[in-house]
Scaffold this motif. Structure first.
Motif, mmCIF file in Angstrom:
data_model
loop_
_atom_site.group_PDB
_atom_site.id
_atom_site.type_symbol
_atom_site.label_atom_id
_atom_site.label_comp_id
_atom_site.label_asym_id
_atom_site.label_seq_id
_atom_site.Cartn_x
_atom_site.Cartn_y
_atom_site.Cartn_z
ATOM 1 N N MET A 53 66.028 46.011 43.085
ATOM 2 C CA MET A 53 66.091 44.587 43.425
ATOM 3 C C MET A 53 65.322 44.314 44.722
ATOM 4 O O MET A 53 64.575 43.347 44.816
ATOM 5 N N GLU A 54 65.520 45.202 45.718
ATOM 6 C CA GLU A 54 64.826 45.011 46.999
ATOM 7 C C GLU A 54 63.309 45.128 46.826
ATOM 8 O O GLU A 54 62.550 44.361 47.424
ATOM 9 N N VAL A 55 62.876 46.070 45.993
ATOM 10 C CA VAL A 55 61.436 46.234 45.743
ATOM 11 C C VAL A 55 60.884 44.968 45.090
ATOM 12 O O VAL A 55 59.856 44.427 45.506
ATOM 13 N N GLN A 104 75.947 44.981 51.646
ATOM 14 C CA GLN A 104 76.599 43.891 50.901
ATOM 15 C C GLN A 104 76.235 43.924 49.410
ATOM 16 O O GLN A 104 77.101 43.796 48.545
ATOM 17 N N ASN A 105 74.954 44.125 49.127
ATOM 18 C CA ASN A 105 74.531 44.133 47.726
ATOM 19 C C ASN A 105 75.142 45.306 46.971
ATOM 20 O O ASN A 105 75.461 45.191 45.784
ATOM 21 N N ASN A 106 75.351 46.444 47.656
ATOM 22 C CA ASN A 106 76.032 47.580 47.021
ATOM 23 C C ASN A 106 77.513 47.275 46.823
ATOM 24 O O ASN A 106 78.101 47.627 45.802
ATOM 25 N N LEU A 123 87.369 34.808 45.454
ATOM 26 C CA LEU A 123 87.582 35.569 46.695
ATOM 27 C C LEU A 123 86.331 35.568 47.583
ATOM 28 O O LEU A 123 86.413 35.511 48.802
ATOM 29 N N TYR A 124 85.171 35.584 46.944
ATOM 30 C CA TYR A 124 83.925 35.654 47.700
ATOM 31 C C TYR A 124 83.675 34.357 48.492
ATOM 32 O O TYR A 124 82.889 34.330 49.430
ATOM 33 N N GLN A 125 84.413 33.287 48.108
ATOM 34 C CA GLN A 125 84.304 32.032 48.855
ATOM 35 C C GLN A 125 84.742 32.190 50.301
ATOM 36 O O GLN A 125 84.423 31.366 51.153
ATOM 37 N N GLN A 220 59.586 40.710 56.796
ATOM 38 C CA GLN A 220 60.042 41.584 57.884
ATOM 39 C C GLN A 220 61.425 42.158 57.578
ATOM 40 O O GLN A 220 61.740 43.278 57.963
ATOM 41 N N MET A 221 62.253 41.376 56.895
ATOM 42 C CA MET A 221 63.588 41.867 56.557
ATOM 43 C C MET A 221 63.534 42.749 55.309
ATOM 44 O O MET A 221 64.303 43.682 55.160
ATOM 45 N N GLY A 222 62.590 42.425 54.424
ATOM 46 C CA GLY A 222 62.519 43.127 53.137
ATOM 47 C C GLY A 222 62.076 44.576 53.241
ATOM 48 O O GLY A 222 62.590 45.428 52.523
ATOM 49 N N VAL A 268 68.060 31.397 47.561
ATOM 50 C CA VAL A 268 68.897 31.141 48.743
ATOM 51 C C VAL A 268 68.003 30.714 49.907
ATOM 52 O O VAL A 268 68.273 29.723 50.604
ATOM 53 N N ALA A 269 66.897 31.427 50.085
ATOM 54 C CA ALA A 269 65.985 31.108 51.186
ATOM 55 C C ALA A 269 65.422 29.683 51.047
ATOM 56 O O ALA A 269 65.377 28.926 52.018
ATOM 57 N N VAL A 270 65.021 29.308 49.823
ATOM 58 C CA VAL A 270 64.450 27.963 49.599
ATOM 59 C C VAL A 270 65.509 26.879 49.823
ATOM 60 O O VAL A 270 65.239 25.843 50.444
HETATM 61 O O1 C5P Z 1 76.164 35.541 49.239
HETATM 62 P P1 C5P Z 1 75.080 35.337 50.228
HETATM 63 O O2 C5P Z 1 74.657 33.928 50.408
HETATM 64 O O3 C5P Z 1 75.330 36.085 51.518
HETATM 65 O O4 C5P Z 1 73.868 36.096 49.489
HETATM 66 C C1 C5P Z 1 72.762 36.406 50.123
HETATM 67 C C2 C5P Z 1 71.871 37.173 49.149
HETATM 68 O O5 C5P Z 1 70.578 36.683 49.300
HETATM 69 C C3 C5P Z 1 71.822 38.677 49.411
HETATM 70 O O6 C5P Z 1 71.707 39.346 48.190
HETATM 71 C C4 C5P Z 1 70.579 38.855 50.246
HETATM 72 O O7 C5P Z 1 69.986 40.111 49.985
HETATM 73 C C5 C5P Z 1 69.712 37.681 49.790
HETATM 74 N N1 C5P Z 1 68.935 37.054 50.876
HETATM 75 C C6 C5P Z 1 67.573 37.239 50.927
HETATM 76 N N2 C5P Z 1 66.817 36.650 51.906
HETATM 77 C C7 C5P Z 1 67.407 35.846 52.845
HETATM 78 C C8 C5P Z 1 68.786 35.634 52.797
HETATM 79 C C9 C5P Z 1 69.522 36.242 51.798
HETATM 80 O O8 C5P Z 1 67.054 37.955 50.084
HETATM 81 N N3 C5P Z 1 66.656 35.278 53.774
#
Ligand code: C5P
Length: 338
Positions: A53-55, A104-106, A123-125, A220-222, A268-270
């Protein structure tokens, strides 16, 4: 021209929100299904799915930067070099959310292996609670009394759902294993709610503290995420990978889970850019209702009265939390400033 831009932005805003609802419902259902139905005689390894997924997310981010900035491949290389290799301090800062998101993803796979989709969603709420707490402490945001009250309602609702013991047919087991599994799932989802709150706020602080573009930040985070996810595969499952192969138990459904989660991260980012966190939380509320209904048909999920009551409190608290506190006109100015 301005009307055109407004319509364009509104389309992206509501389109991305709609996509987020679909993605959240789809992800929780396909992930739960993939963890409870073995297709090739073996269960796939969650750590490898997170790595894949990260790739995929990293490649998609590169694609977006390439397309958005209209760069030549060489200019794209320069851009990456400047922001990744030549910015070690920035990279170090982003390793924090990167590490936590990978954990978190794991954890989410662990949670959905042991908890039914509907209970997991409710619960995740709790991430609303952790997000509020970290926003107050790290960003110094003032949280109104209505918001704190809604957080108390949220916690009570979540506790009721947890006590209700509602479960789908895959968790029914007479040996007492069910309770143990539920506890593992519960701890996993609670930890995920904490990392989600912290990472979200930390990322927002970094994003708003400079004018580096969102997609560059995601790259940079990826990159550390890909490396950390690979290290997780090695630490957690190296024996299984050596014995059975990296892609053991993979089916088209597993690739579907990986893709839906990768695309979700980018949605989520958008959403955070074009809409805001408040609307994101609303989308989550809708997705809870949808996934509960679909779970009833797909997983034979039987909610009892306590579950329904608790879930209603959770949705009520979300709506309470998301209510704007400023008058509409001030609200418009506030949004324009953002
Ligand atoms: O549930 P939550 O909103 O924390 O989910 C965040 C998800 O979105 C995670 O899987 C995280 O890897 C991904 N994410 C992302 N880039 C961001 C913020 C979150 O890939 N800038």
């Amino acid at each position: 021209k301005t009307t055109e831009t407004t319509i364009h932005n509104a389309l992206i805003k509501y389109g991305s929100l709609l996509l987020l609802v679909g993605q959240m419902v789809g992800l929780v259902l396909v992930m739960r299904y993939s963890r409870t139905h073995i297709s090739n005689g073996e269960m796939y390894l969650a750590s490898t799915a997170v790595f894949m997924m990260e790739v995929m997310k990293f490649i998609l981010c590169l694609g977006v930067v390439f397309y958005q900035l209209d760069l030549s491949p060489r200019a794209l290389g320069d851009e990456i070099y400047n922001h990744v290799w030549a910015s070690p301090n920035e990279m170090l800062k982003l390793c924090v959310p990167s590490f936590l998101y990978t954990v978190q993803n794991n954890l989410l796979y662990l949670a959905l292996t042991n908890l039914d989709a509907a209970t997991y969603q409710v619960l995740y709420q709790l991430k609303i609670l952790t997000t509020a707490m970290f926003s107050a402490t790290m960003l110094g945001r003032r949280i109104s009394s209505t918001k704190w009250a809604s957080l108390v309602v949220l916690t009570i609702g979540v506790a009721i759902v947890q006590m209700s013991g509602s479960s789908d047919s895959h968790n029914n087991d007479a040996s007492g294993k069910e309770d143990r599994n539920r506890l593992v799932g519960l701890v996993a989802v609670l930890c995920a709610a904490c990392t989600s709150g912290f990472s979200g706020v930390y990322f927002e602080k970094i994003l708003k503290g400079s004018d580096v573009a969102l997609w560059i930040r995601n790259i940079q985070m990826g990159l550390p995420s890909v490396i950390i996810a690979l290290a997780t595969v090695y630490i957690e499952d190296s024996r299984e990978v050596y014995q059975k192969g990296f892609f053991v138990g993979y089916s088209p459904l597993v690739f579907c889970v990986v893709t839906v989660q990768a695309v979700g991260g980018l949605i989520v980012a958008v959403v955070v850019k074009y809409a805001d966190n408040v609307l994101k939380v609303f989308a989550t509320s809708f997705s809870i209702v949808f996934s509960c209904i679909i779970s009833m048909f797909l997983f034979d999920f039987r909610p009892n009265l306590l579950f329904v009551g608790g879930a209603c409190l959770v949705i009520l608290s979300t709506v309470m939390y998301s209510k704007p506190e400023y008058p509409p006109l001030l609200g418009a100015i506030h949004h324009a400033e953002l």
